[in-house]
Design an enzyme around this catalytic site. Structure first.
Site, PDB file in Angstrom:
ATOM      1  NE  ARG A   1      45.058  32.873  46.261  1.00  0.00           N
ATOM      2  CZ  ARG A   1      44.420  33.290  47.598  1.00  0.00           C
ATOM      3  NH1 ARG A   1      43.492  32.846  47.821  1.00  0.00           N
ATOM      4  NH2 ARG A   1      45.038  34.137  48.306  1.00  0.00           N
TER       5      ARG A   1
ATOM      6  NE  ARG B   1      43.120  30.319  54.554  1.00  0.00           N
ATOM      7  CZ  ARG B   1      43.562  31.041  54.802  1.00  0.00           C
ATOM      8  NH1 ARG B   1      43.758  31.291  56.212  1.00  0.00           N
ATOM      9  NH2 ARG B   1      44.372  32.122  54.075  1.00  0.00           N
TER      10      ARG B   1
ATOM     11  CE  LYS C   1      51.090  33.405  49.214  1.00  0.00           C
ATOM     12  NZ  LYS C   1      50.571  32.681  50.178  1.00  0.00           N
TER      13      LYS C   1
ATOM     14  NE  ARG D   1      46.971  35.092  59.698  1.00  0.00           N
ATOM     15  CZ  ARG D   1      46.865  34.949  58.474  1.00  0.00           C
ATOM     16  NH1 ARG D   1      47.983  35.398  57.817  1.00  0.00           N
ATOM     17  NH2 ARG D   1      45.749  34.725  57.748  1.00  0.00           N
TER      18      ARG D   1
ATOM     19  NE  ARG E   1      41.503  37.008  58.286  1.00  0.00           N
ATOM     20  CZ  ARG E   1      42.617  36.821  57.406  1.00  0.00           C
ATOM     21  NH1 ARG E   1      43.504  38.148  57.605  1.00  0.00           N
ATOM     22  NH2 ARG E   1      42.728  36.163  56.644  1.00  0.00           N
TER      23      ARG E   1
END
Length: 215
Positions: free
Chosen positions: A88, A170, A13, A127, A159
């Site tokens: 969300r 998540r 996104k 990532r 992270r």
């Protein structure tokens, strides 16, 4: 044009929104960027949000709703906006509808980027981030030297919310709390599904075909 870009964590996104903002000259409003900036700067809001982000949980509504309302009321949103990362949950969607009704800026479309859970884990787990703000992907956009930032030479880190166990949490949270929004917007007749498994350029082209209808 007033657009929400929707999809699970890692669907792309943010990447798509930045390019779409340039293409159509409308502001990209990202709650993720706002929250990460606050985390990086160590603000009270950032520290509160980080507690939830590190556990793979959604940041509470009261932290987000005020930010979104103020942002959409800014002058650069008069010609339209591209909302990324909000809403969300169903309550957030209801709150957004109320806000947009007050300022007469209803949504034209909600674009849902659809990607499987396994693909998302592979994407997010690769990532890496630098303290200077640069980001990389070990497969799709690796640094020139392993685990070292091209821009400043600092060591890259993963992270907490990009670790597999947190990613899975998540996605579980997303499927339980956020995915119902697909039906919510589908019932309103403004949902458009986009296949997010192709190349970045291919997905961008598919999104542009839809957005051109609202120019």
């Amino acid at each position: 044009m007033n657009i929400v870009l929707f999809g699970p964590p890692g669907a792309g996104k943010g990447t798509q929104a930045k390019e779409l903002s340039k293409q159509y000259d409308i502001p990209h409003i990202s709650t993720g960027d706002i929250l990460r900036a606050n985390v990086r700067d160590g603000t009270e809001l950032g520290m509160k949000a980080k507690e939830y982000m590190d556990k793979g949980e959604l940041v509470p509504d009261e932290v987000l709703i005020g930010l979104i309302k103020n942002r959409i009321n800014e002058s650069d949103c008069e010609v339209g906006y591209l909302l990324d990362g909000y809403p969300r949950t169903i309550p957030q969607a209801d709150a957004l509808a109320s806000i947009l009704g007050e300022i007469n800026k209803p949504l034209d479309a909600v674009l849902n980027i659809d990607v499987s859970d396994d693909e998302l884990v592979a994407r997010l787990g690769g990532r890496r981030t630098c303290s200077c703000g640069e980001s990389y992907h070990m497969k799709f956009n690796p640094p020139e030297k392993e685990d070292v930032c091209n821009a400043c030479g600092s060591e890259l880190y993963q992270r907490d919310d990009d670790k597999e166990n947190v990613i899975r949490q998540r996605l579980t949270t997303y499927n339980e709390k956020t995915k119902p929004l697909i039906n919510y917007y589908e019932n309103l007749g403004i949902l458009v599904n986009i296949d997010g498994t192709g190349t970045v350029d291919g997905v961008f082209a598919d999104i542009c075909k839809v957005m051109d209808q609202y120019k």
